[in-house]
Design a protein around this motif. Structure first.
Motif, PDB file in Angstrom:
ATOM      1  N   LYS A 182      49.739  45.603 -26.934  1.00 46.73           N
ATOM      2  CA  LYS A 182      48.713  45.149 -25.999  1.00 46.73           C
ATOM      3  C   LYS A 182      47.465  46.028 -26.065  1.00 46.73           C
ATOM      4  O   LYS A 182      46.840  46.347 -25.061  1.00 46.73           O
ATOM      5  N   LEU A 183      47.139  46.413 -27.294  1.00 49.14           N
ATOM      6  CA  LEU A 183      45.937  47.200 -27.539  1.00 49.14           C
ATOM      7  C   LEU A 183      44.960  46.401 -28.391  1.00 49.14           C
ATOM      8  O   LEU A 183      45.361  45.660 -29.293  1.00 49.14           O
ATOM      9  N   ALA A 184      43.683  46.539 -28.094  1.00 55.90           N
ATOM     10  CA  ALA A 184      42.628  46.080 -28.983  1.00 55.90           C
ATOM     11  C   ALA A 184      42.028  47.354 -29.555  1.00 55.90           C
ATOM     12  O   ALA A 184      41.065  47.894 -29.028  1.00 55.90           O
ATOM     13  N   ASP A 205      48.503  40.592 -24.081  1.00 54.37           N
ATOM     14  CA  ASP A 205      48.282  39.898 -25.340  1.00 54.37           C
ATOM     15  C   ASP A 205      48.503  38.396 -25.218  1.00 54.37           C
ATOM     16  O   ASP A 205      47.740  37.594 -25.764  1.00 54.37           O
ATOM     17  N   ALA A 206      49.548  37.974 -24.492  1.00 55.22           N
ATOM     18  CA  ALA A 206      49.797  36.539 -24.343  1.00 55.22           C
ATOM     19  C   ALA A 206      48.692  35.855 -23.543  1.00 55.22           C
ATOM     20  O   ALA A 206      48.371  34.687 -23.792  1.00 55.22           O
ATOM     21  N   ARG A 207      48.088  36.575 -22.598  1.00 53.23           N
ATOM     22  CA  ARG A 207      46.977  35.997 -21.841  1.00 53.23           C
ATOM     23  C   ARG A 207      45.771  35.787 -22.760  1.00 53.23           C
ATOM     24  O   ARG A 207      45.014  34.823 -22.603  1.00 53.23           O
ATOM     25  N   LEU A 208      45.571  36.682 -23.721  1.00 57.47           N
ATOM     26  CA  LEU A 208      44.484  36.486 -24.676  1.00 57.47           C
ATOM     27  C   LEU A 208      44.725  35.213 -25.489  1.00 57.47           C
ATOM     28  O   LEU A 208      43.801  34.413 -25.689  1.00 57.47           O
ATOM     29  N   VAL A 209      45.949  35.008 -25.954  1.00 55.36           N
ATOM     30  CA  VAL A 209      46.266  33.797 -26.704  1.00 55.36           C
ATOM     31  C   VAL A 209      45.985  32.556 -25.871  1.00 55.36           C
ATOM     32  O   VAL A 209      45.380  31.585 -26.348  1.00 55.36           O
ATOM     33  N   THR A 210      46.428  32.563 -24.621  1.00 56.23           N
ATOM     34  CA  THR A 210      46.214  31.414 -23.743  1.00 56.23           C
ATOM     35  C   THR A 210      44.726  31.149 -23.539  1.00 56.23           C
ATOM     36  O   THR A 210      44.279  29.996 -23.551  1.00 56.23           O
ATOM     37  N   ALA A 211      43.945  32.215 -23.350  1.00 52.82           N
ATOM     38  CA  ALA A 211      42.502  32.051 -23.157  1.00 52.82           C
ATOM     39  C   ALA A 211      41.845  31.467 -24.400  1.00 52.82           C
ATOM     40  O   ALA A 211      40.964  30.599 -24.304  1.00 52.82           O
ATOM     41  N   VAL A 212      42.260  31.935 -25.580  1.00 52.49           N
ATOM     42  CA  VAL A 212      41.694  31.404 -26.823  1.00 52.49           C
ATOM     43  C   VAL A 212      42.059  29.928 -26.977  1.00 52.49           C
ATOM     44  O   VAL A 212      41.217  29.089 -27.329  1.00 52.49           O
ATOM     45  N   ALA A 213      43.334  29.583 -26.703  1.00 54.67           N
ATOM     46  CA  ALA A 213      43.783  28.197 -26.836  1.00 54.67           C
ATOM     47  C   ALA A 213      43.019  27.279 -25.889  1.00 54.67           C
ATOM     48  O   ALA A 213      42.594  26.169 -26.262  1.00 54.67           O
ATOM     49  N   ARG A 214      42.832  27.710 -24.652  1.00 51.32           N
ATOM     50  CA  ARG A 214      42.130  26.874 -23.673  1.00 51.32           C
ATOM     51  C   ARG A 214      40.650  26.739 -24.022  1.00 51.32           C
ATOM     52  O   ARG A 214      40.048  25.678 -23.820  1.00 51.32           O
ATOM     53  N   THR A 215      40.067  27.809 -24.544  1.00 53.32           N
ATOM     54  CA  THR A 215      38.671  27.725 -24.969  1.00 53.32           C
ATOM     55  C   THR A 215      38.533  26.733 -26.115  1.00 53.32           C
ATOM     56  O   THR A 215      37.585  25.942 -26.167  1.00 53.32           O
ATOM     57  N   ALA A 216      39.507  26.758 -27.045  1.00 47.26           N
ATOM     58  CA  ALA A 216      39.523  25.791 -28.144  1.00 47.26           C
ATOM     59  C   ALA A 216      39.645  24.370 -27.606  1.00 47.26           C
ATOM     60  O   ALA A 216      38.955  23.448 -28.062  1.00 47.26           O
ATOM     61  N   ALA A 217      40.518  24.182 -26.613  1.00 50.17           N
ATOM     62  CA  ALA A 217      40.681  22.854 -26.006  1.00 50.17           C
ATOM     63  C   ALA A 217      39.385  22.387 -25.367  1.00 50.17           C
ATOM     64  O   ALA A 217      39.056  21.197 -25.397  1.00 50.17           O
ATOM     65  N   GLY A 218      38.632  23.310 -24.789  1.00 59.57           N
ATOM     66  CA  GLY A 218      37.349  22.957 -24.202  1.00 59.57           C
ATOM     67  C   GLY A 218      36.337  22.487 -25.230  1.00 59.57           C
ATOM     68  O   GLY A 218      35.373  21.786 -24.891  1.00 59.57           O
ATOM     69  N   PRO A 251      57.591  63.644 -34.971  1.00 56.41           N
ATOM     70  CA  PRO A 251      57.871  64.843 -35.765  1.00 56.41           C
ATOM     71  C   PRO A 251      57.956  64.530 -37.260  1.00 56.41           C
ATOM     72  O   PRO A 251      58.579  63.545 -37.664  1.00 56.41           O
ATOM     73  N   GLY A 252      57.289  65.356 -38.040  1.00 59.37           N
ATOM     74  CA  GLY A 252      57.316  65.193 -39.484  1.00 59.37           C
ATOM     75  C   GLY A 252      56.337  64.177 -40.029  1.00 59.37           C
ATOM     76  O   GLY A 252      56.263  63.978 -41.241  1.00 59.37           O
ATOM     77  N   GLU A 253      55.571  63.506 -39.159  1.00 55.57           N
ATOM     78  CA  GLU A 253      54.597  62.499 -39.594  1.00 55.57           C
ATOM     79  C   GLU A 253      53.191  62.987 -39.255  1.00 55.57           C
ATOM     80  O   GLU A 253      52.982  63.685 -38.254  1.00 55.57           O
ATOM     81  N   THR A 254      52.223  62.590 -40.073  1.00 52.37           N
ATOM     82  CA  THR A 254      50.844  63.009 -39.819  1.00 52.37           C
ATOM     83  C   THR A 254      50.008  61.919 -39.160  1.00 52.37           C
ATOM     84  O   THR A 254      48.963  62.217 -38.586  1.00 52.37           O
ATOM     85  N   ASN A 255      50.448  60.670 -39.242  1.00 55.12           N
ATOM     86  CA  ASN A 255      49.620  59.594 -38.691  1.00 55.12           C
ATOM     87  C   ASN A 255      50.423  58.591 -37.876  1.00 55.12           C
ATOM     88  O   ASN A 255      50.013  57.454 -37.688  1.00 55.12           O
ATOM     89  N   ARG A 256      51.601  59.008 -37.380  1.00 52.73           N
ATOM     90  CA  ARG A 256      52.393  58.136 -36.528  1.00 52.73           C
ATOM     91  C   ARG A 256      52.597  58.793 -35.170  1.00 52.73           C
ATOM     92  O   ARG A 256      52.843  59.993 -35.076  1.00 52.73           O
ATOM     93  N   PHE A 257      52.484  57.984 -34.114  1.00 54.14           N
ATOM     94  CA  PHE A 257      52.605  58.470 -32.746  1.00 54.14           C
ATOM     95  C   PHE A 257      53.473  57.507 -31.936  1.00 54.14           C
ATOM     96  O   PHE A 257      53.550  56.324 -32.237  1.00 54.14           O
ATOM     97  N   CYS A 258      54.112  58.034 -30.926  1.00 54.42           N
ATOM     98  CA  CYS A 258      54.683  57.201 -29.873  1.00 54.42           C
ATOM     99  C   CYS A 258      53.822  57.404 -28.627  1.00 54.42           C
ATOM    100  O   CYS A 258      53.152  58.423 -28.492  1.00 54.42           O
ATOM    101  N   PHE A 259      53.853  56.443 -27.751  1.00 57.65           N
ATOM    102  CA  PHE A 259      52.961  56.522 -26.602  1.00 57.65           C
ATOM    103  C   PHE A 259      53.595  55.866 -25.395  1.00 57.65           C
ATOM    104  O   PHE A 259      54.524  55.068 -25.491  1.00 57.65           O
ATOM    105  N   ALA A 260      53.061  56.239 -24.233  1.00 58.82           N
ATOM    106  CA  ALA A 260      53.431  55.606 -22.968  1.00 58.82           C
ATOM    107  C   ALA A 260      52.159  55.002 -22.391  1.00 58.82           C
ATOM    108  O   ALA A 260      51.252  55.728 -21.958  1.00 58.82           O
ATOM    109  N   LEU A 261      52.093  53.677 -22.404  1.00 58.89           N
ATOM    110  CA  LEU A 261      50.884  52.964 -22.019  1.00 58.89           C
ATOM    111  C   LEU A 261      50.996  52.404 -20.606  1.00 58.89           C
ATOM    112  O   LEU A 261      51.997  51.755 -20.282  1.00 58.89           O
ATOM    113  N   PRO A 262      49.998  52.615 -19.761  1.00 59.05           N
ATOM    114  CA  PRO A 262      49.997  51.941 -18.456  1.00 59.05           C
ATOM    115  C   PRO A 262      50.049  50.427 -18.642  1.00 59.05           C
ATOM    116  O   PRO A 262      49.414  49.883 -19.559  1.00 59.05           O
ATOM    117  N   ALA A 263      50.814  49.738 -17.817  1.00 56.74           N
ATOM    118  CA  ALA A 263      50.965  48.285 -17.931  1.00 56.74           C
ATOM    119  C   ALA A 263      50.980  47.670 -16.537  1.00 56.74           C
ATOM    120  O   ALA A 263      50.936  48.379 -15.524  1.00 56.74           O
TER     121      ALA A 263
END
Length: 532
Positions: free
Chosen positions: A73-75, A188-201, A292-304
């Motif tokens: 759920k990131l842009a 993310d699912a709300r973005l899909v719904t908004a795009v679909a409805r805009t297309a329907a419009g 650990p052991g990776e240079t470009n991988r992270f885990c995260f805790a995202l507010p939701a």
């Protein structure tokens, strides 16, 4: 724009039945058929319809049924890809993020602070690299046209500020933190719904529960799989029909091989945990912990939403049959807990996990060996011998650009008369500038609008309440959930929901935590009862 020219963006069971009946009787080709109702498919439908093409979108299940609802759920601005040397994806992601944030979906996208804490026991390289990456990300944002007033620049903050962003961070040995600003989707699912409805419009026919059982570049065989009563049931072949088109695009993600067997996709599973935000003190930023052991991988805790956190993300090979709904493995759950606990004052355990969700990334299989985390996130547009165009791979943030490229190819191949792409400046339903329900306001005759409702619906918020066919529209669907009864009603009357699952698992996302789902199920059943 007056009422006479206001586009009809409402998706409903009645509209679906009417449009499906028209397609069954159709004897001439439509301009374009799009297979798949995820973010890529709906994006293609919007792009094509807004250029003046006649578009039919067919989805076997529901909008955002597949990968598009299981993202982080990131842009995001592609910082990870910059670190791996893939400047192209990073640059495109930063540009597309800016389009979402500033023009097309500012009501669904918000700035989010990413915080990487640095402790006394953090290796020297680990203490420096995140900051260098964040500075590069800030430069990328500025080159993409996103100013500091929208996304502040990277900086280093002291322990007190780190704890202000993430109260649950481990204070012992905390030296400082790197902070970077990216963007988070409301959902993310709300973005899909908004795009679909805009297309329907713009005239697109968006048909869910319509499975494509066979496809070529000029024809599809469709089976209606909508819920039906026993007395309406007939033979399966009576529910099938053939639709001709000037072009057909498959945007089915990890299922691309079902319509185009020569397309090779290597699915990668990404798992998230759903945690009560109180466990980390209701953080304002995203706690970001290096693997650990990776240079470009992270885990995260995202507010939701709903006072939750989403802890992610894994990246593991997922060969074999592709399930409709992927499941998280015990190893992935343990991995995520182990990594994020490295930065927490009080460790999380299995009892803290309120739910899990997993999605399959449609990575293009180039035949290379190695970990899926190392495979390219580039998208691919391929053409089969029978003329079917398939688009797969890519990132959610780049959906608009992927759609533009796919429609450009169709116009080039078919010679269909179409205007240039407009979607970089086309507000989605609910965004400022869209002609439907402009002006959310702060209150209705039912009372003041909840902030959470305005956050999810933007300029449409007041209309959601006004249009409610359920009584007590501003009442929560269950105790402790900031989803109103009006939103469940709107899911049915305007967002194409046909079942309880559609409402709970894709329109509202209440279903991400089983206990929340159970509490809200009665209200969802009541809303589905509105379908005549």
């Amino acid at each position: 724009m007056n009422a006479r020219t206001t586009p009809d963006t409402a998706l409903s069971a009645a509209r679906r039945a009417r449009e499906l009946a028209g397609l069954r009787e159709r004897t001439t080709p439509v301009d374009l058929v799009v297979i798949g109702g995820g973010i890529t498919g709906t994006g293609i439908a919007l792009d094509a319809a807004s250029r003046g093409l006649e578009v039919v979108l067919l989805e076997a299940h529901d909008l955002a049924f597949g990968t598009s609802r299981w993202s982080s759920k990131l842009a995001h601005g592609g910082l990870r890809y910059l670190a791996t040397g893939n400047v192209g994806i990073a640059r495109r992601s930063a540009v597309e993020r800016g389009i979402l944030l500033d023009r097309t979906a500012p009501h669904l996208v918000r700035p989010l602070a990413q915080v990487v804490p640095v402790f006394r026991d953090t290796p020297p390289l680990g203490a420096v690299l995140p900051g260098l990456g964040f500075v590069a990300g800030t430069l990328l944002s500025r080159l993409a046209g996103t100013g500091a007033d929208r996304l502040p620049g990277a900086r280093i903050v002291g322990p007190r500020r780190v704890a202000a962003y993430v109260p649950g961070v481990r204070r012992e040995g905390l030296r400082f933190g790197h902070v970077n600003w990216d963007c988070q989707l409301v959902d993310d699912a709300r973005l899909v719904t908004a795009v679909a409805r805009t297309a329907a419009g713009h005239g697109a026919q968006v048909i869910t529960r319509a499975r494509v059982v066979e496809a070529s570049g000029t024809q599809v065989t469709v089976r209606d799989e909508a819920p039906i009563h026993d007395d309406d049931a007939g033979a399966d072949d009576a529910r099938e029909f053939t639709l001709s088109a000037r072009a057909v695009i498959s945007a089915t993600g990890v299922w691309a091989g079902e319509t185009a067997p020569e397309v090779r996709v290597r699915p990668s599973r990404g798992t998230h945990l759903v945690i009560d935000a109180a466990a980390l003190g209701h953080p304002e930023g995203a706690l970001t912990v290096p693997v650990p052991g990776e240079t470009n991988r992270f885990c995260f805790a995202l507010p939701a939403g709903f006072g939750r956190l989403h802890v992610g993300l894994t990246d593991v090979d997922a060969p074999g049959p592709i399930p409709d709904v992927p499941e998280s493995s015990d190893d992935e759950i343990d991995f995520l807990l182990d990594v994020v606990n490295r930065a927490l004052a009080t460790a999380l355990n299995r009892d803290d996990v309120l739910g899990t969700f997993a999605g399959l990334r449609p990575l293009v299989d180039s035949g290379a060996s190695g970990e899926t985390a190392d495979l390219s996130r580039e998208h691919a547009v391929l053409e089969s011998e029978n003329g079917l165009i398939t688009i797969t791979g890519g990132k959610l943030t780049e959906y608009r650009l992927m759609a533009e490229q796919a429609v450009d190819l169709v116009v080039d191949r078919t010679g269909l008369p179409a205007s240039p792409c407009r979607t970089a400046d086309l507000p989605l339903v609910g965004a400022p500038g869209h002609p439907v329900a402009v002006g959310a306001g702060g209150a209705t005759s039912h009372g003041r609008l909840p902030a959470s409702l305005v956050e999810r619906y933007g300029q449409e918020a007041a209309a959601v309440v006004t249009a409610s066919l359920l009584d007590r529209p501003l009442e929560p669907v269950a105790e402790g959930l900031d989803v109103t009864r009006a939103e469940f009603s709107y899911a049915v009357t305007h967002e194409g929901a046909l079942t309880v699952d559609d409402i709970l698992d894709r329109r509202s996302r209440v279903g991400l935590a089983p206990a929340d789902r159970a509490a809200a199920e009665a209200a969802a059943q009541e809303a589905v009862g509105l379908i005549s």
